[in-house]
Design an enzyme around this catalytic site. Structure first.
Site, PDB file in Angstrom:
ATOM      1  N   GLY A  11      -8.230   9.592   9.268  1.00 39.88           N
ATOM      2  CA  GLY A  11      -8.572   9.702  10.682  1.00 39.88           C
ATOM      3  C   GLY A  11      -9.588  10.784  11.004  1.00 39.88           C
ATOM      4  N   ALA A  51      -9.469   5.778   3.982  1.00 35.85           N
ATOM      5  CA  ALA A  51      -9.322   6.990   4.782  1.00 35.85           C
ATOM      6  C   ALA A  51     -10.572   7.849   4.807  1.00 35.85           C
ATOM      7  CB  ALA A  51      -8.151   7.845   4.312  1.00 35.85           C
ATOM      8  N   GLY A  52     -10.890   8.313   6.006  1.00 34.48           N
ATOM      9  CA  GLY A  52     -11.932   9.314   6.176  1.00 34.48           C
ATOM     10  C   GLY A  52     -13.277   8.782   6.619  1.00 34.48           C
ATOM     11  N   LYS A 103       0.869  -1.172   0.000  1.00 27.47           N
ATOM     12  CA  LYS A 103       0.000   0.000   0.000  1.00 27.47           C
ATOM     13  C   LYS A 103       0.903   1.218   0.000  1.00 27.47           C
ATOM     14  CE  LYS A 103      -3.144   2.724   2.546  1.00 27.47           C
ATOM     15  NZ  LYS A 103      -3.607   3.041   3.892  1.00 27.47           N
TER      16      LYS A 103
END
Lengths: 319, 257
Positions: B157, B184-185, B96
């Protein structure tokens, strides 16, 4: 009855004390006298069970609740009961709510109340959490004074005991040095700053979504700043990144830390089981106390009591 | 079924391994999530070579596939080096790829990302790039050899959920054949369901589970929401209308009052 305690870190000294006051003859063996190799030498010394609940399980609160009283009784005058202050910069105020939702035993306070508790932080933070019943101590002072008290009370300290014999019980408190494969090391880095320009009366925890940090005031205008949590048992010096993060946090608490002297940096390896909870394990006449993780001073008293109770229960059964 | 670089996976959820209260809780969360892939960060956990071994063996004991990441890298060169170390350490060519361009928002540096993706793809890596929702960048990453894309839906985050549905739809529309994983998010299960209902192939979570009051229960909740969104997309959803449409026709009813 004679008991051998292996390890003179906080767990070893606490159980030695617990046994000594119950009238047991105790010998403590540690190759590095004065706790110099122990993780506890690098501890923050916060007796903050309620704050720890933010990332620890309820068991830590239950086991740690009596810690401040235990230390005060063992070492009168060593404990400062001024509570803990949890602060967040304005943009992270939601994190304070999250911290509050996971913990108890606090009051939400505003700018004026923060200034009343810590005048030097006046005007710097608008909101905080105050945990009034928490306490702190200076871990190095506590280790040194406790060892001295034990020695004065007849506890024998050895650095080498290649052929231990004539002991009824052995209590292993060696942290990461254990043979127990279930124990892993979690690296923690810290630093000590000295500045005459800031005065604090209690540990401050500064919330940051990516890096929680605490600053604990100590004698001589020094401040312990810690501590990283890295899944590693490498003992090497602090990394530049960790140092930068710790210093940044101190600086964001108060800009005067920018001018502070860096008195010391250090690395300790906390011993932890997979669930990050401590264990007292008995195997015949051998007991092990381990896995105190980041809660050494907070949990050592409860673990010491449990181990001492095991020995006394056995003796009562025998009688 | 989710197919990533030829590997078939049953779960449409990937889980990060940082910030849990303890490894034991992490392992329970992995189980509750049903995930087949966990990401691990190389940089922070291994200061000093093989020293994080106990933590790794705990993760390995979960039996799921490990996707190492290059979290915390700020340049293509650093990310490439980290990826090479990860390949040796974890014996996998999956990586990743994260190259951070802004320290505050942790926004990817898409230029360095494309550069590093090209280098790593040429070296035989199977690259999972953490990118923004920008369509043109997505195209460049595919040109660079990526067969999977991992767009953010909000900063890492931040728990804000999908901030730009239009961009996510546009990505899906333009790359119908490329596995798209929202990385993410995400903050709550409904966010996961929302992006899965857009036709995304999977989601990657870390903070939303690790920092929840009960990470294990939250992992289970996200698993259900993710699979619900996945199934709903395939089942064909109604589009919203402005006027009510009775589910029973009014005309032809036998009795009127």
């Amino acid at each position: 009855m004679a008991v051998l305690v292996k390890g003179a870190g906080v767990a070893g000294l606490a159980v030695a004390h617990e046994l000594m006051v119950r009238g047991i003859e105790v010998t403590v063996v540690d190759p590095a006298p004065g706790g110099l190799r122990a993780a506890s030498w690098y501890a923050g010394g916060m007796l903050a069970p309620y704050c720890e609940r933010e990332s620890a399980e309820q068991a830590v609160v239950e086991l740690g609740r009596g810690a401040a009283d235990w230390w005060e009784e063992a070492l009168p005058g060593s404990v400062t009961r001024n509570g803990t202050l949890v602060l967040a910069p304005a943009r992270d105020h939601k994190e304070l709510d999250r911290f509050g939702a996971r913990t108890s035993g606090f009051e939400m306070i505003d700018e004026g109340e923060i200034a009343a508790l810590e005048p030097d932080l006046s005007g710097r933070f608008r909101k905080g959490l105050h945990f009034p019943s928490e306490a702190h101590l200076d871990p190095r002072h506590a280790l040194v004074v406790l060892a001295a008290k034990l020695a004065a009370c007849g506890v024998c300290f050895e650095t080498d005991l290649s052929a231990p014999s004539d002991f009824d019980w052995t209590i292993e408190c060696v942290g990461r040095a254990t043979q127990d494969e279930n124990i892993r090391g979690v690296r923690g880095e810290m630093l000590l700053l000295r500045t005459p320009d800031v005065a604090l009366s209690r540990p401050i925890r500064l919330i940051h979504p990516r890096f929680p940090v605490y600053i604990v005031p100590r004698a001589g205008q020094t401040f312990m700043v810690g501590a990283t949590m890295i899944e590693s048992d490498a003992t090497g010096p602090i990394t530049a990144r960790s140092m930068m993060e710790l210093l940044n946090a101190a600086y964001s608490l108060h800009p005067a830390f920018g001018e502070a002297e860096i008195v010391e940096t250090g690395t300790g390896i906390r011993p932890a089981y997979a669930d990050n909870l401590p264990r007292v394990v008995r195997n015949g006449n051998a007991i092990s106390i381990n896995g105190l993780f980041r809660h050494g001073f907070l949990l050592a008293p409860a673990m010491a009591r449990q181990a001492a109770d095991m020995i006394f229960d056995e003796r009562n059964k025998a009688q | 079924m989710l197919t990533l670089y030829g590997t078939e996976l049953h779960s449409h959820l990937l889980l990060g391994t940082a910030q849990y209260p303890s490894p034991a809780i992490l392992l329970d969360a992995i189980k509750a999530s049903g995930t087949g892939v966990v990401t691990v960060s190389l940089r922070r956990e291994t200061a000093g070579g093989s020293s994080g071994e106990r933590f790794w063996s705990l993760i390995r004991s979960s039996g799921v596939r490990v996707l190492p990441n290059t979290a915390g890298c700020h340049s293509a060169k650093e990310a490439v080096l980290t990826a090479q170390m990860a390949r040796d350490l974890f014996a996998t060519d999956w990586i990743k790829l994260e190259v951070i361009g802004n320290h505050d928002t942790l926004q990817p540096d898409v230029f360095a990302l494309v550069e590093a993706a090209g280098i790593l793809s040429n070296e035989g890596f199977k690259v999972f790039p953490y990118t923004t929702d920008d369509l043109v960048v997505a195209g460049r990453l595919i040109d660079a050899g990526c067969e999977v894309l991992m767009p953010w839906c909000a900063p890492i985050g931040s728990a804000q959920g999908p901030l730009n549905l239009h961009a996510l739809r546009s990505l899906r529309g333009h790359f119908p054949e490329v596995p798209l994983i929202v990385d993410a998010g995400l903050g709550r299960p409904s966010h996961a369901a929302t992006v899965m209902e857009l036709g995304f192939d999977a989601i990657l979570l870390n903070t939303a589970v690790a920092k929840a009051g009960d990470p294990v229960a939250m992992a289970g909740a996200f698993a259900k929401a993710t699979e619900a969104g996945y199934a709903a997309f395939r089942a064909g959803m109604l589009e919203p209308r402005d006027v009510a449409v009775p589910s029973t026709p009014v005309i032809g009813k036998a009795v009127f009052g």
